[in-house]
Write an enzyme that holds these catalytic residues in place. Structure first.
Site, short mmCIF file in Angstrom:
data_model
loop_
_atom_site.label_atom_id
_atom_site.label_comp_id
_atom_site.label_asym_id
_atom_site.label_seq_id
_atom_site.Cartn_x
_atom_site.Cartn_y
_atom_site.Cartn_z
N ASP A 117 15.33 1.88 44.17
CA ASP A 117 16.01 2.73 45.16
C ASP A 117 16.87 1.85 46.06
OD1 ASP A 117 16.60 5.18 46.30
OD2 ASP A 117 15.05 4.97 47.83
N TYR A 119 20.12 1.63 49.23
CA TYR A 119 20.25 1.93 50.67
C TYR A 119 21.73 1.75 50.98
CZ TYR A 119 18.63 1.16 55.60
OH TYR A 119 18.36 1.21 56.94
N HIS A 124 24.10 6.30 56.84
CA HIS A 124 22.64 6.39 56.85
C HIS A 124 22.02 5.12 57.45
CE1 HIS A 124 18.51 7.09 55.59
NE2 HIS A 124 18.53 5.97 54.89
N ARG A 133 15.98 0.65 65.90
CA ARG A 133 16.25 -0.59 66.65
C ARG A 133 17.37 -0.31 67.66
NH1 ARG A 133 18.52 -3.44 62.63
NH2 ARG A 133 18.19 -1.81 61.12
N GLU A 191 15.02 12.67 51.22
CA GLU A 191 16.22 11.84 51.19
C GLU A 191 17.08 12.37 50.05
OE1 GLU A 191 15.28 7.61 51.18
OE2 GLU A 191 14.94 7.70 53.35
N GLU A 193 19.67 12.03 47.42
CA GLU A 193 20.23 10.88 46.71
C GLU A 193 20.78 11.31 45.35
OE1 GLU A 193 17.95 7.34 46.50
OE2 GLU A 193 16.85 7.71 48.37
N ASP A 225 14.15 11.61 47.29
CA ASP A 225 13.20 10.52 47.55
C ASP A 225 12.32 10.93 48.74
OD1 ASP A 225 12.00 8.02 47.68
OD2 ASP A 225 13.59 7.20 48.95
N ARG A 229 7.51 9.43 56.84
CA ARG A 229 8.05 8.46 57.82
C ARG A 229 6.96 7.77 58.62
NH1 ARG A 229 12.74 7.61 55.48
NH2 ARG A 229 13.96 9.52 55.29
N GLN A 232 5.30 5.19 56.41
CA GLN A 232 6.28 4.13 56.16
C GLN A 232 6.43 3.20 57.36
OE1 GLN A 232 10.09 5.83 55.08
NE2 GLN A 232 11.13 3.85 54.97
N TYR A 236 5.58 -0.86 56.53
CA TYR A 236 6.71 -1.46 55.80
C TYR A 236 7.07 -2.89 56.21
CZ TYR A 236 10.57 -1.21 59.16
OH TYR A 236 11.41 -1.43 60.21
N LYS A 245 6.51 6.24 50.20
CA LYS A 245 7.46 6.74 49.20
C LYS A 245 6.80 7.05 47.86
CE LYS A 245 11.43 5.49 51.42
NZ LYS A 245 12.63 6.31 51.60
N THR A 249 8.75 11.30 43.71
CA THR A 249 10.21 11.27 43.72
C THR A 249 10.67 12.33 42.73
OG1 THR A 249 10.14 8.86 44.07
CG2 THR A 249 12.25 9.81 43.34
N THR A 338 19.83 7.26 50.41
CA THR A 338 20.15 8.49 51.10
C THR A 338 21.66 8.61 51.31
OG1 THR A 338 18.10 8.25 52.29
CG2 THR A 338 19.64 9.88 53.13
N GLU A 352 17.41 11.70 60.22
CA GLU A 352 18.72 11.62 60.88
C GLU A 352 19.12 12.96 61.50
OE1 GLU A 352 21.55 9.20 58.13
OE2 GLU A 352 19.84 9.85 56.95
#
Lengths: 404, 404
Positions: A117, A119, A124, A133, A191, A193, A225, A229, A232, A236, A245, A249, A338, A352
């Site tokens: 997968d 990114y 996104h 962050r 997600e 995708e 996907d 959250r 994760q 992670y 995850k 899927t 995503t 999001e």
């Protein structure tokens, strides 16, 4: 005569012809099917009926042998199929081999080898960076514009559209919790995708060049996907997503061959950073695809992510994935990451869309931050096709079932 | 008579009987083999010769059908094999079916479904933390003592012992570099690990309890998780290792059944943090294994990592991997994570042994920080067996070949 009297502009007309695997009521036999409108052609039986040399490739319970046959075979088989559904004498001979879609069961169309997968959407990645962050100088990590970030996922839990998804349980820990707690995920997300399906393998030690993308990749599908959250977030660091995850899927039941998407090819967004030669696609054919995705919860559209905005192309992802000498196998599947466009209504995840639960989505049946039990998530998509027609991608849908 | 006149205490005596897959010179036929001393018994042919009901399970080109047959079958087949190599009449009948090890080619003994790699040695995790985050208050991430951290790796590049490993190329960027550079890895490393092989599958949505470990896991092998530290350092934030690992993972040619390792079971290190119930093994049978690993470069032993020091057990890893409802498939492989003991000479990676290249290792053929082209890395191991005997694990070896 049905199934040939399609409405004008049907997105599953003879210009599309995606592949799947189906079974008939009361039978466990799996057969390769090709979709035309709302019907499925039993492709192996059709090949036998017409004495086609492709009866062996098409008379299988999975697409893998066809995937392994390579680009020339893919084009030849597609040319034959196009004739079968357009030449009147063939149509007549094959009419009994078309089954209405609602009468068949659709299965995972190929055996997934490795699942990766990516990114690859800048929108996104920037949204996620701002959410998690908020104090960072740059919402993108330093590597983001230099390589398509990816990781391996669990191929054993790739399931076909329509499969229920049990809400996963696991550990989560809010910053204020003294210790992790265990229970069903309370931040279950999607997600949106696009998945790319590898046909032609490559040996270990032999990177696949950007320009060889179409030699190796057979086609694409929609991919959800599913992401927990809360699981994760706790797990992670430092080795990436795992249980957040790996529970499921979902992929669409139909694999659209790249050959059906020639008119959808577009130039990807302008590259803001110089790329190393193995990723530099400035001199290559356009590597993007103009796929218009729609995401609905319980039938209510919540987002329309535009695939054309993806910064990294599937060709770049393939080149990157193999540049270290990693081999490809028939059945390898890789997700785009995503898909999120620049507009709010183009975001491909609830993370999001609700800004990690700060905002709510108004649905006809109530507010949402993340998914509730019983919610049905359905993604559809189309791409520009020949002569103004649309090329439909098979939907990917799944219903959330409560944890035991 | 050979192969039965083994030296006393041979680690591959009748108490061991690991499984592999081999072919004979000039033949492409793969056969299941069972190792006795320095010989391989053609197990399928032996079953036919003796009229055994296991001829179907053993007369295969891969271990997967045996793996799928489940715990009762594993015990029954092992009991039969033990009789075949110990009862004089059977030994005599089977003598022509034993082949000297050097005369056969060993293959990957099973088809790998999903490959997961863990991070379960506290010494290793603390060393890595101190090397990469020297200013952090705690060398462990906050989640480390609460769950066995893991991630998915590439199953398509799992190779059998003896396979050459081409030095991978990729992007790296030192903090002082203005932009990433591309080229062969200059920090190619090893990770000494133990791999666990899943036999009995589990359905989606059904976590595997701690106590069901032996129902699902057939056996174990040695595993070298080759790692390109420079590629890994640049790529791994935020989604974990990818190209720094995916070029090759080597496993031993012999899978040692758990049934051969009953005497090696030990209690894992004391748990310093309370565990959530699904991971709490205080009331379970001992989940650790006392495996004494040895790592050699070009025949020179550089480290002796003790597997008994691993904080997280294989049973805990299995319970964690499935607690979110992820299914297991026959052929799933999971690595323990790098095995590092508390002593310097017990570290399972060059990263730790040379403290990320700050120190050098003195080898008879020169100094090393990371691996050079032509280096041959070989891991061996043994475990305590019945009556003071040792149970040998099959070696895992690989030679570094220069990038093209």
């Amino acid at each position: 005569m049905p199934p040939f009297d399609l409405p004008e502009g049907d997105p599953f007309g003879p210009h599309n012809l995606p592949y799947g695997v189906f079974s008939l009521p009361g039978s466990a036999d799996r057969r390769i099917g090709v979709r035309l409108g709302d019907h499925v052609l039993d492709a192996g039986a059709a090949a036998l009926t017409l004495g086609s040399p492709y009866a062996t490739l098409l008379g299988r319970p999975t697409l893998n042998p066809l995937l392994a046959a390579g680009r020339t075979a893919w084009s030849d088989v597609r040319r034959a199929l196009t004739a079968w559904v357009t030449v009147p004498s063939h149509r007549e001979a094959l009419e009994p081999l078309f089954h209405p879609l609602p009468s068949v069961t659709l299965h995972l169309p190929f055996e997934v080898a490795d699942y990766v997968d990516f990114y690859a959407s800048e929108n996104h990645a920037r949204n996620v960076g701002q959410i998690f962050r908020p104090d960072a100088a740059d919402s993108l990590t330093p590597n983001w514009k230099h390589l398509p970030i990816g990781y391996h996922g669990r191929s054993g839990t790739v399931v076909v559209s329509g499969t229920d998804v049990v809400r996963p349980s696991g550990q989560r820990k809010a910053p204020t919790d003294p210790a992790p707690v265990f229970g069903p995920s309370v931040r279950l997300d999607i997600e949106a995708e696009v998945g790319f399906v590898v046909g032609t393998p490559s040996p270990m030690g032999s990177p696949v060049a950007l320009g060889d993308f179409r030699e190796h990749v057979f086609g694409l599908c929609l991919l959800n996907d599913w992401s927990a959250r809360d699981l994760q977030a706790w797990e992670y660091v430092p080795l990436g997503p795992f249980l957040g995850k790996s529970f499921a899927t979902s992929v669409s039941a139909w694999i659209t061959p790249l050959d059906a998407l020639d008119e959808a090819r577009v130039t990807p967004p302008e590259r803001t950073h110089p790329l190393l030669p193995y990723l530099d696609d400035a001199q290559e054919e356009p590597g993007g695809y103009d796929l218009r995705i729609s995401v609905a919860v319980n039938g209510h559209v919540i987002s329309e992510p535009p695939f054309s905005t993806m910064y990294w192309t599937a060709a770049q992802q393939l080149a990157h994935m193999t540049v270290n000498g990693a081999s490809l196998r028939t059945g390898d599947l890789y997700g785009s990451g995503t898909v999120s466009g620049p507009a709010e209504r183009e975001r491909g995840s609830l993370l999001e869309l609700t800004w990690n639960g700060r905002d709510t989505l108004e649905l006809p049946d109530g507010k949402r931050t993340f998914l509730e039990d019983g919610d049905v998530v359905t993604m559809t998509a189309w791409a520009p096709g020949p002569d103004g027609a649309r090329v439909g991608l098979g939907e990917v849908t799944g219903r959330i079932v409560a944890a035991d």
